[in-house]
Design a protein around this motif. Structure first.
Motif, short mmCIF file in Angstrom:
data_model
loop_
_atom_site.label_atom_id
_atom_site.label_comp_id
_atom_site.label_asym_id
_atom_site.label_seq_id
_atom_site.Cartn_x
_atom_site.Cartn_y
_atom_site.Cartn_z
N GLN A 236 0.80 -1.24 0.20
CA GLN A 236 -0.17 0.01 -0.03
C GLN A 236 0.83 1.24 -0.06
N THR A 239 2.47 2.22 -3.27
CA THR A 239 1.63 2.75 -4.41
C THR A 239 2.11 4.38 -4.90
N SER A 240 2.32 4.93 -3.91
CA SER A 240 3.08 6.50 -4.10
C SER A 240 4.19 6.35 -4.88
N GLU A 261 -3.60 7.80 -1.13
CA GLU A 261 -4.97 7.84 -1.47
C GLU A 261 -5.19 8.15 -2.96
N TYR A 262 -4.29 9.19 -3.47
CA TYR A 262 -4.52 9.69 -4.77
C TYR A 262 -3.74 8.43 -5.61
N LYS A 264 -3.87 5.35 -5.22
CA LYS A 264 -4.75 4.41 -5.20
C LYS A 264 -6.04 4.57 -6.20
N SER A 265 -6.55 5.89 -6.23
CA SER A 265 -7.47 6.40 -7.03
C SER A 265 -7.03 6.85 -8.47
N TYR A 266 -5.88 6.80 -8.89
CA TYR A 266 -5.60 7.32 -10.17
C TYR A 266 -6.15 6.53 -11.25
N PRO A 267 -6.46 7.02 -12.44
CA PRO A 267 -7.17 6.28 -13.55
C PRO A 267 -6.11 5.41 -14.59
N TYR A 268 -5.67 4.47 -13.85
CA TYR A 268 -4.36 3.58 -14.66
C TYR A 268 -5.06 3.18 -15.79
#
Length: 335
Positions: A236, A239-240, A261-262, A264-268
């Motif tokens: 976790q 992810t950064s 948080e950013y 994890k929410s990024y539109p990969y």
């Protein structure tokens, strides 16, 4: 037993300013010494929004004053930007201040974009000779210049009775070959190139020529590493770094280290996810048992007793915890 060292780039996390990032690096150096790490290096980058380390020499002077015995050095000075003579004087001064503790790590990458390179070099672009020639000059300033050298007769000051350890940093066979020919130590940047490093280091050892700096080859390997109390927590936190490296590869150098948080929410995209999986070859991520096993495996592959770790997380406390866990796992001798 594997020796552990740290390379810190003064990462700038989202919501944190550059001054804080630099102060965190200095605090980490003190912590690294307390935990028993072997060396602490700082990096050189220019015009980069995600890292604050631009002048290793200045930061090392500050770190040296705050620490007592840990080896400190550059990882590395981007030599093509500068005069070898001035680099020698900078590190001779550090050696005078902190004898037998200084490492001069050298690289030949730009450390920034093309405009930053032009600004650094000014009108002297192309006037310093090739990178191997610069290294040969640098060696001469630390020992003695040959009588046929164009600058024979000058001395790099202060003239002290010890000299830094000299390292070349690289992620390919080219830098390793130069390190072998010049008789310097070598660091393979596995955190930049996750493929083929073992063969590069093997070739360096086979081709090594003794020098006034080293009688035999000395090599280590540097890798991104994030350790947490569990594998899940480590992944976790990583992810950064995953997103930060991805953005860097997309040419977005100015972005700070994103929050978990950013990230994890990024539109990969599918391609993004494939690139992240590829980038994980440059990292060790996990809980204590997994990380210890993978560090030992990496050291065995490279046939080295020293692994240098680069730990970049959004939360500063997560970096501290990662270093603490590593020290506990490898029973480093605490001060």
């Amino acid at each position: 037993m594997v020796r552990l060292s740290i390379l810190d780039q003064s990462p700038i996390a989202a919501g944190v300013d550059a001054r804080t990032a630099v102060m965190q690096t200095a605090e980490l150096a003190v912590k690294a010494e307390q935990l028993g790490y072997h060396r602490f290096w700082v990096s050189e980058h220019h015009d980069a929004g995600r890292v604050a380390g631009s002048t290793p020499e200045v930061l090392l002077a500050h770190i040296g004053e705050k620490t007592k015995k840990i080896r400190i050095g550059s990882g590395g000075v981007m030599l093509p930007h500068y005069s070898s003579y001035k680099v020698a004087e900078n590190f001779k001064m550090l050696e005078a201040l902190y004898p037998n503790r200084i490492d001069l790590g050298l690289g030949r990458a730009a450390g920034g974009n093309p405009i930053a390179t032009m600004a650094l070099q000014g009108s002297s672009v192309g006037n310093r000779g090739s990178y191997p020639e610069q290294i040969e000059d640098l060696k001469g300033y630390f020992t003695s210049l040959s009588s046929d050298h164009r600058y024979y007769g000058i001395t790099a000051t202060p003239n002290v009775d010890t000299m830094p350890q000299l390292w070349l940093l690289g992620s390919s066979g080219g830098s390793a070959q130069i390190a072998a020919e010049k008789g310097t130590a070598f660091t393979f940047a596995h955190f930049i190139n996750g493929d083929g490093g073992e063969d590069v280091v093997k070739a360096y050892r086979n081709q090594f020529q003794p020098s006034a700096f080293y009688e035999k080859p000395e090599a280590n390997v540097a890798i991104h590493l994030i350790c947490a109390d569990t594998d899940e927590e480590a992944n976790q936190r990583a992810t950064s770094l995953d997103l930060s490296l991805l953005m860097l590869q997309k040419g977005k150098r100015s972005l700070e280290i994103p929050t978990i948080e950013y990230a994890k929410s990024y539109p990969y995209t599918a391609h993004d996810l494939m690139q992240i999986r590829e980038n994980r070859k440059r990292m060790i991520v996990g809980g204590p048992d997994k990380v210890k096993e993978e560090i030992e495996e990496l050291a065995n592959k490279y046939e080295t007793d020293e692994v240098m770790v680069i730990t970049i997380t959004h939360d500063y406390s997560h970096r501290i915890r990662s270093f603490e866990l590593l020290a506990e796992m490898f029973n480093l001798v605490k001060s």
